[in-house]
Motif scaffolding. Structure first.
Motif, PDB file in Angstrom:
ATOM      1  N   UNK A  55       4.641 -71.610  17.008  1.00 14.50           N
ATOM      2  CA  UNK A  55       3.556 -71.478  17.976  1.00 14.50           C
ATOM      3  C   UNK A  55       2.152 -71.548  17.375  1.00 14.50           C
ATOM      4  N   UNK A  56       2.012 -71.715  16.053  1.00 10.77           N
ATOM      5  CA  UNK A  56       0.708 -71.793  15.421  1.00 10.77           C
ATOM      6  C   UNK A  56       0.070 -73.146  15.658  1.00 10.77           C
ATOM      7  N   UNK A  57      -1.068 -73.441  15.145  1.00  5.76           N
ATOM      8  CA  UNK A  57      -1.848 -72.619  14.226  1.00  5.76           C
ATOM      9  C   UNK A  57      -2.943 -71.790  14.882  1.00  5.76           C
ATOM     10  N   UNK A  58      -3.087 -71.863  16.198  1.00  7.76           N
ATOM     11  CA  UNK A  58      -4.203 -71.156  16.830  1.00  7.76           C
ATOM     12  C   UNK A  58      -3.872 -69.716  17.188  1.00  7.76           C
ATOM     13  N   UNK A  59      -2.618 -69.328  17.045  1.00 11.18           N
ATOM     14  CA  UNK A  59      -2.196 -67.934  17.203  1.00 11.18           C
ATOM     15  C   UNK A  59      -1.354 -67.583  15.988  1.00 11.18           C
ATOM     16  N   UNK A  60      -1.249 -66.300  15.697  1.00 12.93           N
ATOM     17  CA  UNK A  60      -0.468 -65.866  14.548  1.00 12.93           C
ATOM     18  C   UNK A  60       0.988 -66.224  14.778  1.00 12.93           C
ATOM     19  N   UNK A  61       1.575 -66.899  13.818  1.00 18.41           N
ATOM     20  CA  UNK A  61       2.970 -67.329  13.936  1.00 18.41           C
ATOM     21  C   UNK A  61       3.816 -66.891  12.751  1.00 18.41           C
ATOM     22  N   UNK A  62       3.323 -65.886  12.018  1.00 19.76           N
ATOM     23  CA  UNK A  62       4.033 -65.329  10.863  1.00 19.76           C
ATOM     24  C   UNK A  62       4.022 -63.807  11.010  1.00 19.76           C
ATOM     25  N   UNK A  63       5.213 -63.184  10.942  1.00 16.64           N
ATOM     26  CA  UNK A  63       5.342 -61.752  11.186  1.00 16.64           C
ATOM     27  C   UNK A  63       6.159 -61.080  10.091  1.00 16.64           C
ATOM     28  N   UNK A  64       5.671 -59.961   9.593  1.00 20.40           N
ATOM     29  CA  UNK A  64       6.425 -59.117   8.675  1.00 20.40           C
ATOM     30  C   UNK A  64       7.357 -58.236   9.501  1.00 20.40           C
ATOM     31  N   UNK A  65       8.621 -58.195   9.137  1.00 22.73           N
ATOM     32  CA  UNK A  65       9.605 -57.346   9.787  1.00 22.73           C
ATOM     33  C   UNK A  65      10.122 -56.376   8.729  1.00 22.73           C
ATOM     34  N   UNK A  66       9.797 -55.103   8.908  1.00 20.77           N
ATOM     35  CA  UNK A  66      10.185 -54.048   7.971  1.00 20.77           C
ATOM     36  C   UNK A  66      11.252 -53.213   8.669  1.00 20.77           C
ATOM     37  N   UNK A  67      12.497 -53.393   8.257  1.00 20.63           N
ATOM     38  CA  UNK A  67      13.636 -52.776   8.939  1.00 20.63           C
ATOM     39  C   UNK A  67      14.173 -51.593   8.165  1.00 20.63           C
ATOM     40  N   UNK A  68      14.299 -50.491   8.863  1.00 24.18           N
ATOM     41  CA  UNK A  68      14.921 -49.307   8.292  1.00 24.18           C
ATOM     42  C   UNK A  68      16.281 -49.092   8.921  1.00 24.18           C
ATOM     43  N   UNK A  69      17.031 -48.140   8.395  1.00 25.80           N
ATOM     44  CA  UNK A  69      18.343 -47.859   8.971  1.00 25.80           C
ATOM     45  C   UNK A  69      18.211 -47.187  10.331  1.00 25.80           C
TER      46      UNK A  69
END
Length: 121
Positions: A55-69
């Motif tokens: 969906x980039x480049x005019x919107x953020x298209x990269x996301x950090x996913x930090x998964x815990x238990x």
């Protein structure tokens, strides 16, 4: 709405700078523009990945996913504090910087595993 359901039902924002990521020695906190927060504790963290969309480049298209238990958080790569967080994440044993490089160059829907906690025997 959970961080994973937000990710898969996410409609990119045109103002990702209002999203803020902070961390200390105990936890990582992702604060959304509306003030809601998602938190994952370092001792609960089991996986770090980057999800990209087409969906980039005019919107953020990269996301950090930090998964815990038992918890987790999601943060757009353009959120305030993600550069500092990356420096901290790179200190984790076995963190895959090559996955970060591949993710940042992606223009398609994909997931890049950057780190996974080694299972304790």
């Amino acid at each position: 709405m959970s961080f994973l359901s937000r990710l898969f039902g996410h409609k990119p924002s045109s103002s990702p700078a209002k999203h803020v990521v902070t961390f200390d020695e105990e936890k990582i906190v992702s604060t959304m523009p509306d003030g809601r927060q998602e938190v994952v504790r370092w001792d609960d963290l089991v996986e770090i990945s980057i999800v990209t969309t087409d969906e980039g480049p005019f919107v953020d298209d990269v996301f950090w996913v930090l998964s815990g238990s038992s918890s987790g958080c999601l943060a757009p790569s353009e959120a305030e504090g993600t550069k500092e967080l990356l420096l901290k994440l790179q200190q984790l044993p076995g963190f895959d910087n090559e996955a970060v490089i591949r993710a940042m160059g992606s223009a398609s829907n994909a997931k890049f595993l950057c780190w996974r906690r080694e299972s304790e025997l």
